[in-house]
Design an enzyme around this catalytic site. Structure first.
Site, PDB file in Angstrom:
ATOM      1  N   SER A   1       0.849  -1.200   0.000  1.00 13.18           N
ATOM      2  CA  SER A   1       0.000   0.000   0.000  1.00 13.18           C
ATOM      3  C   SER A   1       0.877   1.241   0.000  1.00 13.18           C
ATOM      4  CB  SER A   1      -0.871   0.010   1.262  1.00 13.18           C
ATOM      5  OG  SER A   1      -1.393   1.306   1.467  1.00 13.18           O
TER       6      SER A   1
ATOM      7  N   CYS B   1       0.617   3.633   1.831  1.00 15.74           N
ATOM      8  CA  CYS B   1       0.776   4.208   3.176  1.00 15.74           C
ATOM      9  C   CYS B   1       2.101   3.799   3.811  1.00 15.74           C
ATOM     10  CB  CYS B   1      -0.393   3.818   4.082  1.00 15.74           C
ATOM     11  SG  CYS B   1      -0.327   2.110   4.583  1.00 15.74           S
TER      12      CYS B   1
ATOM     13  N   TYR C   1      -0.468  -0.899  10.213  1.00 20.05           N
ATOM     14  CA  TYR C   1      -0.678  -1.516   8.896  1.00 20.05           C
ATOM     15  C   TYR C   1       0.534  -1.271   8.000  1.00 20.05           C
ATOM     16  CZ  TYR C   1      -2.912  -2.268   4.291  1.00 20.05           C
ATOM     17  OH  TYR C   1      -3.220  -2.696   3.018  1.00 20.05           O
TER      18      TYR C   1
HETATM   19  O1  GFB Z   1      -9.697   6.508   2.281  1.00 20.58           O
HETATM   20  P1  GFB Z   1      -9.407   6.847   3.695  1.00 20.58           P
HETATM   21  O2  GFB Z   1     -10.247   6.221   4.759  1.00 20.58           O
HETATM   22  O3  GFB Z   1      -7.903   6.426   4.031  1.00 20.58           O
HETATM   23  O4  GFB Z   1      -9.474   8.448   3.927  1.00 20.58           O
HETATM   24  P2  GFB Z   1      -6.476   7.091   3.784  1.00 20.58           P
HETATM   25  C1  GFB Z   1      -8.952   9.318   2.968  1.00 20.58           C
HETATM   26  C2  GFB Z   1      -9.371  10.737   3.340  1.00 20.58           C
HETATM   27  O5  GFB Z   1     -10.791  10.859   3.078  1.00 20.58           O
HETATM   28  C3  GFB Z   1      -9.185  11.097   4.833  1.00 20.58           C
HETATM   29  C4  GFB Z   1     -11.417  11.476   4.196  1.00 20.58           C
HETATM   30  O6  GFB Z   1      -8.736  12.429   4.907  1.00 20.58           O
HETATM   31  C5  GFB Z   1     -10.607  10.974   5.383  1.00 20.58           C
HETATM   32  O7  GFB Z   1     -10.821  11.812   6.516  1.00 20.58           O
HETATM   33  N1  GFB Z   1     -12.849  11.116   4.237  1.00 20.58           N
HETATM   34  C6  GFB Z   1     -13.867  11.972   4.046  1.00 20.58           C
HETATM   35  C7  GFB Z   1     -13.357   9.893   4.478  1.00 20.58           C
HETATM   36  N2  GFB Z   1     -15.041  11.355   4.197  1.00 20.58           N
HETATM   37  C8  GFB Z   1     -14.763  10.048   4.470  1.00 20.58           C
HETATM   38  C9  GFB Z   1     -15.590   8.914   4.710  1.00 20.58           C
HETATM   39  O8  GFB Z   1     -16.834   8.989   4.747  1.00 20.58           O
HETATM   40  N3  GFB Z   1     -14.954   7.724   4.912  1.00 20.58           N
HETATM   41  C10 GFB Z   1     -13.580   7.622   4.891  1.00 20.58           C
HETATM   42  N4  GFB Z   1     -13.013   6.408   5.083  1.00 20.58           N
HETATM   43  N5  GFB Z   1     -12.740   8.700   4.682  1.00 20.58           N
HETATM   44  C11 GFB Z   1      -5.765   4.613   4.074  1.00 20.58           C
HETATM   45  C12 GFB Z   1      -4.995   3.808   5.106  1.00 20.58           C
HETATM   46  O9  GFB Z   1      -5.545   5.967   4.402  1.00 20.58           O
HETATM   47  O10 GFB Z   1      -5.268   4.417   2.755  1.00 20.58           O
HETATM   48  C13 GFB Z   1      -5.020   2.352   4.727  1.00 20.58           C
HETATM   49  O11 GFB Z   1      -5.572   4.010   6.388  1.00 20.58           O
HETATM   50  C14 GFB Z   1      -4.596   2.152   3.286  1.00 20.58           C
HETATM   51  O12 GFB Z   1      -4.156   1.650   5.567  1.00 20.58           O
HETATM   52  C15 GFB Z   1      -5.384   3.045   2.360  1.00 20.58           C
HETATM   53  O13 GFB Z   1      -3.243   2.433   3.159  1.00 20.58           O
HETATM   54  C16 GFB Z   1      -4.898   2.887   0.938  1.00 20.58           C
HETATM   55  O14 GFB Z   1      -6.202   7.242   2.336  1.00 20.58           O
HETATM   56  O15 GFB Z   1      -6.296   8.294   4.649  1.00 20.58           O
END
Ligand code: GFB
Length: 347
Positions: A136, A138, A165
């Site tokens: 990933s 990350c 992770y």
């Molecule tokens: O996709 P996401 O959960 O993971 O969040 P990451 C990306 C951004 O979208 C963050 C915002 O800034 C969240 O605050 N966001 C806005 C939301 N609305 C929402 C919502 O309703 N749901 C979610 N989930 N986010 C992940 C890693 O990081 O990336 C994993 O935690 C993995 O381990 C993945 O590497 C590819 O992109 O921040």
């Protein structure tokens, strides 16, 4: 006239149609897309592991599914010894968005370390020809230079919300590298950016942002809600790759000739892993507007800044994979349309 790359005699197709291909995580978004992609290309000798469901789309595919517990080392060793796969796509993992990572750090580090260790070691013991380990983006430091190159790994502190992770995935990279050095294996780690597409997880608590917003805007449209809540400030930047592009890249890497793999991907100390992305990113707010328009929601966006933003940006440098002959082609707008159509047809 073929390009110079296609004329490279070493650019041989590695995986034969008769080879046995093991997809660990066959029911997941990436695992099921790898199978879809390979079936389209005429491969028909698959065995897949699944912890949970049997997908409707896979019921008529040339795929043998097994409910193996990948956390159980003996079970994994017995499986490899009995099945003797030629190629392995290690797409099984505990995955989730920022909230899931922040809430279940022990599950994320334990399950991913154990699953990948069991499979990588068994692949070596059973002389698998090539293994592809999915990591990933990350894995890179929270404040890595952008776009992030493979050599930026381990040059700074990680993003706290998903550090467990990330550490597990970095350990997976180092396991591949160490087995290649000591046992001359061809274990390659591919580092995708944020993925989305069919068979994604749409649960509000554990999903990633793109599927979460598809569901939020869809349900808001149906209920004629006045607004949709977006977590954080909307200012973080993310890169999004459709899972069909990702699996095409995986197949491309798996089919690289031995000469190219040994020169570019397993020649320690050069990194044995490779970024997979589009090379373009957008803000979460821009993503939300794209999804809002695609879904046809007419209300307003509200930003809940009590929720974490996570890392400010994690754009991948994709020049290495480009030099090996692959680049993404699904545009975000088209990919969101495809993901939304799949969601509406499946729920
Ligand atoms: O996709 P996401 O959960 O993971 O969040 P990451 C990306 C951004 O979208 C963050 C915002 O800034 C969240 O605050 N966001 C806005 C939301 N609305 C929402 C919502 O309703 N749901 C979610 N989930 N986010 C992940 C890693 O990081 O990336 C994993 O935690 C993995 O381990 C993945 O590497 C590819 O992109 O921040």
């Amino acid at each position: 006239m073929n390009s110079a790359r296609e004329q490279d005699f070493r650019y041989l197709i590695k995986m034969n149609k008769s080879d046995k291909i093991f997809i660990a995580g066959a029911s997941g978004m990436v695992g099921s897309a790898i199978i879809r992609n390979l079936v389209k290309k005429g491969y028909d000798n698959f065995i897949g592991s699944t912890r949970t469901r049997v997908l409707e789309e896979q019921k008529n595919m040339p795929l043998k599914l097994t409910r193996i517990d990948l956390l159980n080392q003996d079970a994994v060793n017995r499986f490899f010894s009995n099945e003797k796969p030629d190629y392995v796509f290690l797409a099984a993992a505990r995955v989730g968005g920022i909230h899931a990572n922040n809430t279940y750090p022990a599950n994320f580090i334990h399950d991913n370390l154990v699953i990948q260790s069991n499979i990588i070691n068994a692949a070596w013991k059973n002389r698998v020809k090539r293994l592809l380990f999915l990591g990933s983006s990350c894995i890179y430091p929270k404040n890595a230079p952008q776009p992030m190159k493979e050599e930026h790994l381990l040059t700074g502190l990680l993003e706290p919300t998903n550090e467990p992770y990330a550490i597990a995935k970095i350990a997976g990279i180092k396991m591949c590298e160490s087995y290649n050095r000591q046992y001359n294996t061809q274990f390659i780690a591919v580092m995708p950016t944020n993925l989305y597409g069919p068979n994604d997880n749409f649960d509000f608590e554990t999903s990633h942002v793109l599927p979460a917003l598809i569901r939020k805007f869809h349900e808001a449209k149906l209920s004629k809600a006045k607004e949709v809540t977006i977590w954080g400030t909307g200012s973080p930047r993310r890169e999004f790759l459709h899972v069909d592009d990702m699996t095409d890249a995986c197949q491309h890497v798996m089919n690289l000739s031995d000469a190219k793999v040994e020169k570019h991907l397993t020649n320690y100390p050069s990194p044995c892993f490779i970024n997979v992305g589009t090379g373009k990113d957008c803000t979460i707010k821009e993503l939300a507007m794209t999804i809002k328009e695609q879904v046809g929601f007419q209300g307003n966006l509200v930003f809940d800044t009590s929720k974490p933003d996570g890392t400010p940006q994690k754009l991948l440098d994709v020049s290495r994979l480009d030099s090996l002959g692959w680049r993404a082609h699904i545009l975000l707008r088209d990919g969101v349309k495809d993901a939304y159509e799949w969601f509406v047809s499946s729920f």
